[in-house]
Design a protein around this motif. Structure first.
Motif, PDB file in Angstrom:
ATOM      1  N   GLN A 229     -12.234 -23.684  -5.247  1.00  0.00           N
ATOM      2  CA  GLN A 229     -11.508 -24.027  -4.022  1.00  0.00           C
ATOM      3  C   GLN A 229     -10.715 -22.846  -3.459  1.00  0.00           C
ATOM      4  OE1 GLN A 229      -8.016 -26.635  -4.604  1.00  0.00           O
ATOM      5  NE2 GLN A 229      -8.594 -26.719  -6.766  1.00  0.00           N
ATOM      6  N   TYR A 230     -10.518 -21.800  -4.259  1.00  0.00           N
ATOM      7  CA  TYR A 230      -9.777 -20.642  -3.762  1.00  0.00           C
ATOM      8  C   TYR A 230     -10.682 -19.447  -3.482  1.00  0.00           C
ATOM      9  CZ  TYR A 230      -5.972 -23.478  -5.494  1.00  0.00           C
ATOM     10  OH  TYR A 230      -5.108 -24.511  -5.716  1.00  0.00           O
ATOM     11  N   PHE A 231     -11.995 -19.625  -3.676  1.00  0.00           N
ATOM     12  CA  PHE A 231     -12.928 -18.523  -3.455  1.00  0.00           C
ATOM     13  C   PHE A 231     -13.597 -18.728  -2.105  1.00  0.00           C
ATOM     14  CE2 PHE A 231     -13.725 -18.039  -8.317  1.00  0.00           C
ATOM     15  CZ  PHE A 231     -12.469 -17.491  -8.453  1.00  0.00           C
ATOM     16  N   ASP A 232     -12.878 -18.523  -1.012  1.00  0.00           N
ATOM     17  CA  ASP A 232     -13.390 -18.921   0.299  1.00  0.00           C
ATOM     18  C   ASP A 232     -13.444 -17.774   1.297  1.00  0.00           C
ATOM     19  OD1 ASP A 232     -10.697 -18.573   0.569  1.00  0.00           O
ATOM     20  OD2 ASP A 232     -10.309 -20.499   1.537  1.00  0.00           O
ATOM     21  N   GLN A 233     -13.395 -16.523   0.827  1.00  0.00           N
ATOM     22  CA  GLN A 233     -13.354 -15.397   1.761  1.00  0.00           C
ATOM     23  C   GLN A 233     -14.607 -14.535   1.699  1.00  0.00           C
ATOM     24  OE1 GLN A 233      -9.384 -13.363   1.709  1.00  0.00           O
ATOM     25  NE2 GLN A 233      -9.042 -14.743   0.000  1.00  0.00           N
ATOM     26  N   LEU A 234     -15.623 -14.971   0.979  1.00  0.00           N
ATOM     27  CA  LEU A 234     -16.781 -14.113   0.753  1.00  0.00           C
ATOM     28  C   LEU A 234     -17.677 -13.985   1.966  1.00  0.00           C
ATOM     29  CD1 LEU A 234     -17.717 -15.259  -2.851  1.00  0.00           C
ATOM     30  CD2 LEU A 234     -16.864 -13.018  -2.187  1.00  0.00           C
ATOM     31  N   GLU A 235     -17.618 -14.947   2.877  1.00  0.00           N
ATOM     32  CA  GLU A 235     -18.555 -14.952   3.991  1.00  0.00           C
ATOM     33  C   GLU A 235     -17.939 -14.429   5.285  1.00  0.00           C
ATOM     34  OE1 GLU A 235     -21.867 -18.146   3.321  1.00  0.00           O
ATOM     35  OE2 GLU A 235     -19.931 -19.163   3.194  1.00  0.00           O
ATOM     36  N   ASN A 236     -16.774 -13.794   5.201  1.00  0.00           N
ATOM     37  CA  ASN A 236     -16.215 -13.138   6.381  1.00  0.00           C
ATOM     38  C   ASN A 236     -17.145 -12.019   6.834  1.00  0.00           C
ATOM     39  OD1 ASN A 236     -14.004 -14.764   6.174  1.00  0.00           O
ATOM     40  ND2 ASN A 236     -12.593 -13.173   5.505  1.00  0.00           N
ATOM     41  N   ASP A 237     -17.315 -11.889   8.146  1.00  0.00           N
ATOM     42  CA  ASP A 237     -18.094 -10.748   8.619  1.00  0.00           C
ATOM     43  C   ASP A 237     -17.189  -9.523   8.724  1.00  0.00           C
ATOM     44  OD1 ASP A 237     -16.733 -10.747  11.118  1.00  0.00           O
ATOM     45  OD2 ASP A 237     -18.234 -12.040  12.020  1.00  0.00           O
ATOM     46  N   ILE A 238     -17.783  -8.399   9.055  1.00  0.00           N
ATOM     47  CA  ILE A 238     -17.037  -7.144   9.030  1.00  0.00           C
ATOM     48  C   ILE A 238     -15.902  -7.127  10.053  1.00  0.00           C
ATOM     49  CG2 ILE A 238     -18.574  -5.948  10.675  1.00  0.00           C
ATOM     50  CD1 ILE A 238     -18.215  -3.434   8.850  1.00  0.00           C
ATOM     51  N   PHE A 239     -16.082  -7.821  11.160  1.00  0.00           N
ATOM     52  CA  PHE A 239     -15.042  -7.826  12.190  1.00  0.00           C
ATOM     53  C   PHE A 239     -13.844  -8.667  11.749  1.00  0.00           C
ATOM     54  CE2 PHE A 239     -19.226  -7.392  14.223  1.00  0.00           C
ATOM     55  CZ  PHE A 239     -19.090  -6.100  14.676  1.00  0.00           C
ATOM     56  N   GLU A 240     -14.104  -9.759  11.038  1.00  0.00           N
ATOM     57  CA  GLU A 240     -13.012 -10.547  10.468  1.00  0.00           C
ATOM     58  C   GLU A 240     -12.262  -9.737   9.418  1.00  0.00           C
ATOM     59  OE1 GLU A 240     -14.563 -15.148  10.619  1.00  0.00           O
ATOM     60  OE2 GLU A 240     -15.650 -13.749   9.315  1.00  0.00           O
ATOM     61  N   ASN A 241     -12.986  -8.964   8.615  1.00  0.00           N
ATOM     62  CA  ASN A 241     -12.328  -8.149   7.591  1.00  0.00           C
ATOM     63  C   ASN A 241     -11.461  -7.067   8.223  1.00  0.00           C
ATOM     64  OD1 ASN A 241     -13.369  -9.499   5.343  1.00  0.00           O
ATOM     65  ND2 ASN A 241     -15.247  -8.297   5.343  1.00  0.00           N
ATOM     66  N   TYR A 242     -11.974  -6.409   9.248  1.00  0.00           N
ATOM     67  CA  TYR A 242     -11.173  -5.382   9.905  1.00  0.00           C
ATOM     68  C   TYR A 242      -9.956  -5.994  10.596  1.00  0.00           C
ATOM     69  CZ  TYR A 242     -13.865  -1.094   9.241  1.00  0.00           C
ATOM     70  OH  TYR A 242     -14.444   0.029   8.692  1.00  0.00           O
ATOM     71  N   THR A 243     -10.135  -7.135  11.226  1.00  0.00           N
ATOM     72  CA  THR A 243      -9.009  -7.801  11.888  1.00  0.00           C
ATOM     73  C   THR A 243      -7.933  -8.160  10.884  1.00  0.00           C
ATOM     74  OG1 THR A 243     -10.444  -8.695  13.629  1.00  0.00           O
ATOM     75  CG2 THR A 243      -8.330  -9.795  13.271  1.00  0.00           C
ATOM     76  N   TYR A 244      -8.354  -8.698   9.744  1.00  0.00           N
ATOM     77  CA  TYR A 244      -7.398  -9.074   8.698  1.00  0.00           C
ATOM     78  C   TYR A 244      -6.617  -7.850   8.217  1.00  0.00           C
ATOM     79  CZ  TYR A 244      -5.667 -10.487   4.107  1.00  0.00           C
ATOM     80  OH  TYR A 244      -4.866 -10.726   3.030  1.00  0.00           O
ATOM     81  N   LEU A 245      -7.325  -6.755   7.942  1.00  0.00           N
ATOM     82  CA  LEU A 245      -6.658  -5.551   7.446  1.00  0.00           C
ATOM     83  C   LEU A 245      -5.757  -4.941   8.508  1.00  0.00           C
ATOM     84  CD1 LEU A 245      -9.694  -4.048   5.530  1.00  0.00           C
ATOM     85  CD2 LEU A 245      -7.568  -4.865   4.497  1.00  0.00           C
ATOM     86  N   ASN A 246      -6.216  -4.930   9.747  1.00  0.00           N
ATOM     87  CA  ASN A 246      -5.423  -4.346  10.823  1.00  0.00           C
ATOM     88  C   ASN A 246      -4.164  -5.157  11.087  1.00  0.00           C
ATOM     89  OD1 ASN A 246      -5.186  -2.167  12.658  1.00  0.00           O
ATOM     90  ND2 ASN A 246      -5.835  -3.485  14.344  1.00  0.00           N
ATOM     91  N   GLU A 247      -4.282  -6.489  11.053  1.00  0.00           N
ATOM     92  CA  GLU A 247      -3.110  -7.339  11.240  1.00  0.00           C
ATOM     93  C   GLU A 247      -2.120  -7.140  10.104  1.00  0.00           C
ATOM     94  OE1 GLU A 247      -4.626 -11.277  11.566  1.00  0.00           O
ATOM     95  OE2 GLU A 247      -4.945 -11.140  13.734  1.00  0.00           O
ATOM     96  N   GLY A 248      -2.662  -6.880   8.921  1.00  0.00           N
ATOM     97  CA  GLY A 248      -1.778  -6.635   7.789  1.00  0.00           C
ATOM     98  C   GLY A 248      -0.882  -5.439   8.024  1.00  0.00           C
ATOM     99  N   PHE A 249      -1.449  -4.359   8.562  1.00  0.00           N
ATOM    100  CA  PHE A 249      -0.647  -3.176   8.857  1.00  0.00           C
ATOM    101  C   PHE A 249       0.344  -3.455   9.978  1.00  0.00           C
ATOM    102  CE2 PHE A 249      -3.831  -0.684   6.537  1.00  0.00           C
ATOM    103  CZ  PHE A 249      -2.988   0.170   5.853  1.00  0.00           C
ATOM    104  N   ASP A 250      -0.096  -4.194  10.992  1.00  0.00           N
ATOM    105  CA  ASP A 250       0.785  -4.453  12.125  1.00  0.00           C
ATOM    106  C   ASP A 250       1.977  -5.312  11.746  1.00  0.00           C
ATOM    107  OD1 ASP A 250      -0.847  -2.995  13.735  1.00  0.00           O
ATOM    108  OD2 ASP A 250      -1.897  -4.713  14.610  1.00  0.00           O
ATOM    109  N   ASN A 251       1.768  -6.292  10.859  1.00  0.00           N
ATOM    110  CA  ASN A 251       2.806  -7.260  10.551  1.00  0.00           C
ATOM    111  C   ASN A 251       3.722  -6.825   9.420  1.00  0.00           C
ATOM    112  OD1 ASN A 251       2.489  -9.885  12.187  1.00  0.00           O
ATOM    113  ND2 ASN A 251       0.389  -9.385  11.604  1.00  0.00           N
ATOM    114  N   PHE A 252       3.229  -5.936   8.537  1.00  0.00           N
ATOM    115  CA  PHE A 252       4.009  -5.644   7.343  1.00  0.00           C
ATOM    116  C   PHE A 252       4.405  -4.187   7.222  1.00  0.00           C
ATOM    117  CE2 PHE A 252       1.210  -9.234   6.337  1.00  0.00           C
ATOM    118  CZ  PHE A 252       2.193 -10.198   6.381  1.00  0.00           C
TER     119      PHE A 252
END
Length: 306
Positions: A229-252
């Motif tokens: 139930q916690y292994f739910d991030q494997l099917e993100n595409d590359i744009f979702e991964n970049y967005t996630y990482l970029n938002e991480g830098f912007d917010n933190f």
């Protein structure tokens, strides 16, 4: 490939699409060379960072390469990815900081999906960095989350590895105990209740960091309740991964040294700050490592405060 050496995680999607449009095998070969470059010229880049500063734009090329390999599911790049994982902690801290978990395990998953024997051999090697082993073990255990028909195969794979660890002399090191704790926690999160006899044997024969996985009685209680139930991030595409990482830098981004000195990013206050932000966080398994960095299981650390 020059774009990978000149851009941070805000790399434009148009450039990502242009890279992915290149001939697949040549592109994978070039990405393998990029990863090799991070090892071969490590000393040169380290000196450059010392004299010119460590800026995101010039030092993210290994991360870009891994993210592209995930998207390409580049199985013929696995050997070079494993070479990256054979490096020491200083290498990881320099190139990836705390971000390697965001793409280390997915890279092993998609590039090693049909090479689990090779991943087994990697995990049996001595003196491998703790978190490298964690990424590899987690990746294989997650395979049935996407390919449920492979559950019996991965159960047998995990059983063989548990038996191997049980037969090893107990070296008594903290790193080994922590690795066994993370490995058991991943098996628990996957709901591999069939492996309870082998897990019990590991507890009996080796030091296991119970602050990470809980004691055997807790495993008995938790393991029937889990099922990826916690292994739910494997099917993100590359744009979702970049967005996630970029938002991480912007917010933190740490706004000043005073916040850092207060330990804002080293305890439960970090999680509270995450909740206040707009960044959507992945679910955290109660038996997974706490994201505050304490090394404890989430349920034994910050879960109650969040």
């Amino acid at each position: 490939m020059q774009w990978l050496y000149e851009n941070g995680f805000d790399l434009e999607f148009e450039k990502i699409n242009a890279i992915l449009a290149l001939e697949r095998e040549l592109l994978i070969s070039d990405l393998v060379d990029v990863l090799k470059d991070s090892i071969v010229r490590f000393g040169i880049f380290k000196k450059k960072a010392e004299t010119e500063g460590h800026n995101e734009e010039n030092f993210n090329f290994p991360s870009h390469a891994l993210l592209l390999m995930i998207e390409l599911k580049a199985e013929n790049a696995l050997d070079q990815i494993l070479e990256i994982l054979k490096q020491d902690q200083f290498f990881y801290d320099f190139w990836f900081g705390d971000l390697l978990h965001s793409f280390g395990s997915p890279a092993i998953f998609w590039c090693g999906l049909n090479q689990t024997d090779k991943l087994m051999s990697f995990l049996k090697q001595p003196n491998t960095y703790l978190y490298s082993k964690c990424f590899v073990g987690e990746a294989v255990i997650r395979i049935p989350a996407i390919f449920p028909e492979r559950r019996p195969e991965i159960l047998n794979w995990s059983r063989e590895l548990l038996n191997f660890y049980c037969e090893k002399p107990d070296d008594g090191t903290v790193e080994s105990a922590e690795y066994y704790g993370f490995f058991i926690a991943d098996l628990t999160n996957a709901g591999f209740y069939e492996l309870l006899p082998e897990i019990k044997q590991l507890f009996d024969s080796q030091h296991v960091a119970v602050h990470i996985c809980g004691d055997y009685e807790e495993i008995l209680e938790d393991i029937p309740l889990q099922d990826y139930q916690y292994f739910d991030q494997l099917e993100n595409d590359i744009f979702e991964n970049y967005t996630y990482l970029n938002e991480g830098f912007d917010n933190f981004e740490i706004e000043n040294e005073e916040d850092f000195d207060k330990g804002l990013f080293n305890d439960a206050r970090f999680l509270n700050e995450l909740q206040k932000s707009d960044l959507k966080l992945p679910k955290i398994g109660r038996n997974e490592p706490c994201p505050c960095g304490s090394g404890k299981k989430y349920k034994k650390c910050c879960m109650d405060s969040n």
